[in-house]
Design an enzyme around this catalytic site. Structure first.
Site, short mmCIF file in Angstrom:
data_model
loop_
_atom_site.label_atom_id
_atom_site.label_comp_id
_atom_site.label_asym_id
_atom_site.label_seq_id
_atom_site.Cartn_x
_atom_site.Cartn_y
_atom_site.Cartn_z
N LYS A 197 0.85 -1.18 0.00
CA LYS A 197 0.00 0.00 0.00
C LYS A 197 0.89 1.23 0.00
CE LYS A 197 -3.66 2.38 2.56
NZ LYS A 197 -4.54 2.35 3.74
N ARG A 207 -10.63 10.61 1.91
CA ARG A 207 -10.57 11.36 3.17
C ARG A 207 -11.93 11.98 3.48
NH1 ARG A 207 -4.79 12.39 3.11
NH2 ARG A 207 -3.99 10.29 2.73
N ARG A 218 1.21 10.18 5.64
CA ARG A 218 1.44 8.84 6.19
C ARG A 218 2.69 8.21 5.59
NH1 ARG A 218 -4.79 8.13 5.36
NH2 ARG A 218 -5.55 8.66 7.44
N GLU A 234 7.55 -6.69 1.05
CA GLU A 234 6.36 -6.56 1.89
C GLU A 234 5.40 -7.74 1.70
OE1 GLU A 234 5.54 -4.58 4.22
OE2 GLU A 234 6.55 -2.65 3.99
N LYS A 249 -2.30 -1.52 -3.57
CA LYS A 249 -3.13 -0.32 -3.49
C LYS A 249 -2.23 0.92 -3.57
CE LYS A 249 -6.57 1.96 -0.53
NZ LYS A 249 -7.27 1.95 0.77
N SER A 275 -10.25 5.93 -4.60
CA SER A 275 -11.17 7.05 -4.75
C SER A 275 -10.72 8.06 -5.80
CB SER A 275 -11.34 7.76 -3.40
OG SER A 275 -10.09 8.23 -2.91
N TYR A 314 -15.46 1.12 -6.68
CA TYR A 314 -16.72 1.75 -6.32
C TYR A 314 -17.77 1.57 -7.41
CZ TYR A 314 -13.76 3.71 -2.72
OH TYR A 314 -12.89 3.84 -1.66
#
Length: 327
Positions: A197, A207, A218, A234, A249, A275, A314
Site C-alpha cells: 500500500k 478522506r 502517512r 512486503e 493499493k 477514490s 466503487y
C-alpha cells in the site's frame, strides 16, 4: 513468415470473434464493493468528490449489501465513520461501534451469499487521523498499534466478518492479527493483507468518505511510490505471517507492482481502484472529455490484465449490471 500471411486483424473482425479470443475477462464475482457506513445519520450522505458514492445509514447499507449479493459480486468491504473519535480509536474496538454493528447487520442480511470484509485500521476512528496510536513525540507507534489491531480483528471477526483487511501498513500486523484470531478460536476468518500500500496523492476523496481528521501525511508507514522491489519484500513478509490473500493499493499508477506481485504470489491477489481513480474518470466523463462506460470497463479490465484476481472498485455494482446485460 510475416505479412501478408500473418494478419492479426482476422481475430478482431466481429464482436463475436473478439469475445472468443479475449485473453482476460471481468466477471461480477471478481469485484468487491467498498462501502461506508456513518454513525448518527438518518439519510445517506452523498460524497461531493465521488459522485454516486454515499455514506450509508445502517438500513441503506443492508440494502446495498443485498443488491451486491443479488448481482453476484465477490464481496463487500466495510468502512465505519463514528460520531466520536479519540486518540486511540477506541470506537474501533467497541463491539457496539459503528463498523462492528454494520458487519453484524450485513452478515445477517446476506449470510454466505456474499463475502463480508472489513477494514482493520484506526484512521477512521482516531482524532488525529493516523492509522495507529501516537508515541509521545507524535510519531505512529508501530508496536502499540499492533495491540489495538489484534483487538479490532477479534471484535470484527466475532461480529461476523469473513475476511479482515489490515490496511495500516504496520510492520508485523498480519502475524499479530493471525495469532489473535487463532487464539480466539476464529481460525476460519481469512486475512486480506494490504501488503503493498503506497503513500499516494490519489487517496484524497477517500478522506471525505471517512471524514478523515488527518493533518500531515502517512509517509513513515505507507510505501514510497518510488520503490518497486520493496513491494515484493512486503508481500513476502505478509505471506510468511499468514496472509490468505494480498493486495496492491492503489491500482492505476501501480500496475507494474501488481504484475510483479501476481507473478510471484501463491495466494489470490487483489487490487484497489481507489477514490482518486474513480473521481478522475467521473469528472472527465461529466465534462464530456471521455465516454464514461467504456472508460470504466477499460480501467478495470486493465487491472485484471495486470494480474489482479479481484478488484475493489466503487463501480462494482454498476459494472455487474452492465456485465449481466451484455450476456
Amino acid at each position: 513468415m510475416s505479412f501478408p500471411q500473418h494478419r492479426p486483424r482476422r481475430l478482431r473482425t466481429t464482436p463475436a470473434m473478439r469475445r472468443l479470443t479475449a485473453e482476460v475477462r471481468v466477471e461480477p464475482s471478481q469485484l468487491i464493493l467498498p462501502a461506508f457506513v456513518r454513525e448518527g445519520i438518518s439519510e445517506p450522505v452523498p460524497l461531493q468528490s465521488m459522485p454516486g458514492v454515499v455514506q450509508h445509514t445502517p438500513e441503506t447499507l443492508r440494502k446495498a449489501a443485498a443488491e451486491a449479493a443479488e448481482l453476484g459480486l465477490g464481496g463487500i468491504m466495510l468502512f465505519g465513520v463514528p460520531e466520536v473519535r479519540d486518540a486511540t480509536g477506541s470506537a474501533g474496538v467497541d463491539p457496539d461501534g459503528v463498523l462492528n454493528r454494520a458487519i453484524a447487520d450485513v452478515k445477517a442480511e446476506v449470510g454466505d451469499d456474499l463475502v463480508v470484509m472489513s477494514d482493520v485500521c484506526l484512521d477512521e476512528f482516531t482524532d488525529h487521523g493516523h492509522c495507529g496510536v501516537l508515541a509521545p513525540d507524535g510519531s505512529v507507534d508501530n508496536d502499540a498499534t499492533l495491540e489495538v489491531y489484534a483487538r479490532m480483528a477479534v471484535v470484527q471477526a466475532e461480529a461476523g466478518a469473513d475476511v479482515l483487511g489490515p490496511s495500516g501498513m504496520m510492520d508485523g500486523q498480519v502475524a499479530v492479527i493471525r495469532q489473535a484470531l487463532d487464539e480466539a478460536g476464529l481460525q476460519n476468518t481469512a486475512v486480506l493483507a494490504y501488503a503493498a500500500k503506497y503513500s499516494s496523492a490519489f487517496y484524497g476523496p477517500f478522506r471525505e468518505a471517512v471524514d478523515s481528521q488527518l493533518k500531515g501525511d502517512r509517509r513513515t508507514y505507507q510505501m514510497d511510490p518510488a520503490n518497486r522491489r520493496e513491494a515484493i519484500l512486503e508481500v513476502e513478509l505478509d505471506l510468511q505471517e499468514g496472509a490468505d490473500m494480498v493486495m496492491v493499493k492503489p491500482a492505476m499508477s501501480y500496475l507494474d507492482i501488481l504484475a510483479d506481485v501476481a507473478e510471484m504470489s501463491p495466494v489470490p491477489v487483489a487490487a484497489y481502484q481507489i477514490s482518486g481513480e474513480y473521481a478522475m474518470i467521473e469528472a472527465a466523463a461529466a465534462n464530456g472529455w471521455i465516454d464514461r462506460k467504456p472508460a470504466i470497463l477499460e480501467s478495470v479490465l486493465g487491472i485484471r490484465r495486470a494480474g489482479a484476481d479481484m478488484v475493489l472498485t466503487y463501480w462494482a455494482a454498476e459494472m455487474a449490471r452492465w456485465l449481466k446485460e451484455s450476456k
